[in-house]
Scaffold this motif. Structure first.
Motif, mmCIF file in Angstrom:
data_model
loop_
_atom_site.group_PDB
_atom_site.id
_atom_site.type_symbol
_atom_site.label_atom_id
_atom_site.label_comp_id
_atom_site.label_asym_id
_atom_site.label_seq_id
_atom_site.Cartn_x
_atom_site.Cartn_y
_atom_site.Cartn_z
ATOM 1 N N GLN A 549 0.832 -1.206 0.000
ATOM 2 C CA GLN A 549 0.000 0.000 0.000
ATOM 3 C C GLN A 549 0.869 1.260 0.000
ATOM 4 N N LYS A 552 2.421 1.709 -3.430
ATOM 5 C CA LYS A 552 1.437 2.269 -4.364
ATOM 6 C C LYS A 552 1.275 3.775 -4.151
ATOM 7 N N LYS A 555 4.135 5.444 -5.821
ATOM 8 C CA LYS A 555 4.014 5.423 -7.286
ATOM 9 C C LYS A 555 2.927 6.376 -7.789
ATOM 10 N N ASP A 556 1.909 6.614 -6.959
ATOM 11 C CA ASP A 556 0.818 7.508 -7.365
ATOM 12 C C ASP A 556 1.130 8.981 -7.108
#
Length: 859
Positions: A549, A552, A555-556
């Motif tokens: 999580q 992510k 990366k976002d």
């Protein structure tokens, strides 16, 4: 009997002069005993905890460690199917059995996203509330968790973070983040050394920690009446077969104790090492004290010899005084040691590790060791002065006080000192010239010991030259008073040398460690500047792996050009030379890591190592196993398949960052390791788009706000964190070395105090011919300053030599930058002058208060 009476009379007649030596013995013994009591108490605390929390027999998954530790590469604890519980219950001799789930690969946060993990390094444990925990925990408010929205917390954590019933907590695991409200607070019935513990109901714990129900990490088994733990273990193992780990309560407790034993031993022996340094410094103080007392009693000893006392009796008399001093200082030291241990326990409590004084453990061996050390060291230190006292002839009774110097002994001492110092310097030279750091460590250690002993022995010879230089630079500006202070320091070079040597030892270690620490930071910083090509590094300071999580979220984050994941795993290597290397690390990363870390290669291109079924090795590994470009290495991945990987690059071993790493791509690792066994990331690297570094930095920190266990650092932050880590370690070492420096300061005070007594008549005559009290006090202070600076110069010079040699060995491991921390060393040097001033306050004050006529009349 006569010898004992004489010794007792002399001891109590000079009790004031013995006081500072006794304090030195007291401090050293107190540190030894305090360390032993503190570590024994910690062992007792952990023993009680592990014994109380262990069930008669524990069944755990095969992948669990012997201590039941559940940390794993994929962030989820090793589990076994719930059907195991029924099989265990069916085993002969089982009274009851209960399945549990717990994990230490978790982070718990409050409603403000603040991390509730202990700052002491103790674990954060989240598990299911069960009957075994109910034996050792008492619910003091609220109730046990009964649904997915409830969690119970231990009382220590609740008090520390001001948690109350109804507060919302978030449990962050590899599965995701689970939110629940505090339904209860439970207090330990045994001492909790600092772990933060949170309880969920069984089903919620399974979903939160593992991601599915119908599994357990442990089965706690209680024996029926009359069934021993070993017999129950045998019965359970017979029922289950060999696919599970089965341990008795004693085996579980022993395994847990073994886990903390390494840390305990490192702390124990490190502290005892510093106590040993303090003892070494104290030896100089004791030698000086007895040497001066013997010199002042030369006429008295001569009279004793004239009326029939033998050399042995005089010698024994001084040694008995030393024994009395040792016993007195050691007894007080043992008591002070217990107090020191309690103080350390209170300090650890403030740091988050709770130790109860009800568990205070004073083994019979502790006072025995303290007494023996104190007495033996004191007697050994007094042996040379005692031997010198035995040589006083009856004719000395007719001379003025003061034993004549032995010129022949001085020449022999100087020769021995020069030889030892030269041998030490040569060993350091050999250490600096080796090709392998391992080969140089022995030469370095030998060089340090020999050069230290050489400087101690040659100290009186050095005192003459160094004190004259210091006098010309510092003391001459004070006119006649400064010149008298210089001559007083030169009057007895042996005494000045011994006093300075006591301070020299502590400051030499400070200088050496400062040079090594500064060089490590400078070298690592230089490597970062040259090799790291990424903007941001995301990692956990406590070593926690990065959850999917959180990855992510990185990366976002807007404004990033690329994100690189970095994992480590283990496998068994079979190299071209036919050797099999068990449990060898391998580093898996995205191909962009070749850009993020510009590692030098000696053959091939590092980017090729990230091709399918490819890898890189470092130069030393390649040479050791006959590996070249195109060689095949068989890697049997733990919990995965076996791969035949082609070596596409050989990296330089002359690096600091990722030293010894062997790289493959994450895609290659995923090909041979099942998805549920894939390791989480150790680090994540992020690079901002051109011109967006500041915005990306802020966005990245905002994106990880919900994951406070991870830190986002740019290169400046990372360098500062590295500097802070080494600085904290050095500060802790300096704090421990302060004990030796305090003892050395006592030595300066004692030397001056006894010197003032020795020069009582001289001081009276100087006062009679016009020397004012202020000038007298200034003279004694200047003498103290020059002795302290003499010790500081020797110590700092010696320490820089050691540090520079140590850095040469570190350079063979990639730490190539030598940096001398001049601000630190100059501060220490100036601080030594201040130490000299402070040490002289009481002796100078007492000298200034002397009655002039009484002083002149002193024999």
């Amino acid at each position: 009997m006569t010898v004992l009476k004489t010794s007792m009379r002399n001891f109590f007649a000079h009790k004031g002069r013995m006081a500072l030596s006794a304090i030195a013995v007291l401090l050293s013994v107190a540190f030894v005993c305090g360390t032993l009591v503190f570590t024994d108490t910690m062992n007792t605390t952990f023993d009680k905890l592990f014994q109380a929390t262990s069930s008669d027999v524990t069944v755990s998954a095969k992948g669990a460690s012997d201590s039941g530790e559940t940390t794993s590469d994929n962030g989820r604890p090793p589990v076994m199917p719930a059907s195991v519980l029924a099989e265990v219950r069916g085993a002969q001799g089982v009274k009851s059995a209960e399945g549990t789930v717990f994990s230490t690969s978790v982070t718990v946060v409050d409603d403000k996203k603040d991390n509730l993990s202990p700052s002491s390094g103790a674990p954060t444990i989240v598990g299911s509330w069960n009957g075994n925990d109910a034996r050792t925990m008492k619910i003091t408010s609220g109730t046990a968790p009964k649904g997915a929205d409830q969690v119970m917390v231990d009382a220590d954590t609740a008090d520390k973070h001001h948690l109350e019933l109804g507060d919302e907590l978030g449990v962050i695991s590899a599965v995701g983040t689970h939110h629940a409200k505090i339904s209860g607070i439970a207090d330990f019935q045994v001492t909790n050394p600092g772990a933060a513990i949170f309880y969920l109901d069984t089903k919620t714990a399974q979903q939160t920690l593992v991601g599915r129900t119908g599994v357990y990490t442990n089965v706690n088994v209680t024996a029926a009446s009359g069934v021993s733990d070993p017999q129950l273990k045998q019965n359970v193992r017979a029922a289950l077969g060999t696919g599970y780990k089965v341990q008795t309560a004693k085996e579980t407790a022993d395994a847990n104790q073994k886990d903390v034993e390494g840390f305990m031993n490192v702390m124990k022996y490190a502290m005892l090492g510093f106590a040993g340094i303090a003892f070494l410094v104290g030896i100089f103080l004791i030698i000086n004290t007895f040497s001066m007392l013997v010199a002042q009693r030369t006429r008295e000893i001569g009279l004793m010899r004239a009326i029939g006392s033998s050399r042995k009796q005089v010698n024994r008399s001084v040694l008995v005084e030393a024994t009395l001093l040792g016993v007195f200082g050691s007894v007080l030291g043992v008591g002070a040691g217990v107090g020191l241990a309690v103080g350390l326990m209170k300090l650890m409590g403030k740091m988050g590790m709770h130790l109860s004084t009800s568990d205070l453990t004073v083994a019979w061996s502790t006072p025995v060791v303290g007494l023996l050390l104190g007495v033996v060291v004191t007697v050994l230190a007094a042996y040379l002065p005692a031997r010198r006292a035995g040589k006083v002839s009856p004719m000395a009774a007719l001379r003025d006080t003061g034993a004549p110097a032995d010129a022949k002994a001085g020449r022999i001492r100087a020769l021995v000192g020069v030889v030892l110092t030269g041998a030490g310097g040569y060993c350091l030279y050999l250490a600096a010239g080796v090709d392998k750091a391992k080969d140089g460590s022995l030469w370095l250690g030998l060089g340090v010991v020999l050069s230290l002993i050489g400087f101690v022995v040659i100290g009186p010879l050095l005192a003459g030259g160094v004190v004259r230089v210091l006098g010309a630079v510092i003391l001459r500006v004070f006119g006649p008073v400064g010149r008298m202070a210089e001559r007083n320091a030169l009057r007895n070079p042996r005494r000045t040398g011994a006093t300075g040597a006591a301070l020299m030892i502590g400051l030499a270690l400070v200088a050496c460690l400062s040079v090594v620490g500064s060089s490590m930071v400078a070298s690592a910083t230089d490597q970062l500047d040259k090799t790291v090509g990424t903007d941001f590094i995301v990692q956990s300071d406590s070593g926690q792996l990065i959850t999917p999580q959180a990855v992510k979220a990185v990366k976002d984050t807007p404004g990033l050009e690329r994100v690189t994941e970095y994992k480590t795993y283990e496998g068994d290597y079979t190299t071209p030379d036919g050797k099999t290397l068990k449990d060898t690390d391998i580093t898996a990363a995205d191909p962009s890591y070749a850009t993020d870390l510009r590692t030098k290669t000696v053959a091939g291109n590092l980017k090729d190592a990230y091709l399918p079924n490819s890898m890189s090795v470092h130069e030393k590994f390649a040479k050791a196993h006959g590996i070249h470009l195109g060689s095949k290495i068989k890697v049997a991945f733990r919990d995965g398949a076996t791969a035949n990987l082609t070596v596409r690059a050989i990296t330089s071993s002359d690096v600091v960052i990722d030293a010894g790493a062997k790289y493959i791509s994450i895609a290659t690792l995923a090909k041979y390791v099942p998805a549920d066994k894939m390791p989480l990331d150790d680090l994540v690297f992020a690079t901002a788009k051109d011109g967006q570094q500041d915005a990306a930095y802020a966005s990245l920190k905002s994106a990880l706000h919900d994951y406070p266990q991870y830190k986002v650092r740019d290169q400046t932050d990372y360098k500062q964190a590295l500097k802070d880590q080494i600085g904290q370690l050095l500060n802790m070492i300096y704090g421990l070395l302060a004990l030796a420096i305090i003892v050395a300061i006592l030595g300066v005070v004692n030397t001056l105090a006894l010197s003032v007594v020795e020069r009582t008549r001289e001081i009276g005559l100087m006062r009679a011919i016009g020397l004012s009290r202020r000038q007298l006090r200034r003279m004694i202070r200047m003498e103290s300053v020059v002795i302290a600076l003499f010790g500081a110069l020797l110590g700092l010079g010696l320490g820089m030599g050691w540090g520079a040699t140590a850095q040469k060995l570190l350079a063979l491991e990639g730490l190539k930058v030598l940096e001398i921390p001049w601000p630190t060393l100059i501060t220490v040097f100036l601080g030594s002058a201040l130490v000299g001033l402070v040490a002289a306050l009481i002796p100078a004050f007492r000298a200034g208060r002397m009655n002039v006529l009484n002083a002149i009349a002193t024999e």
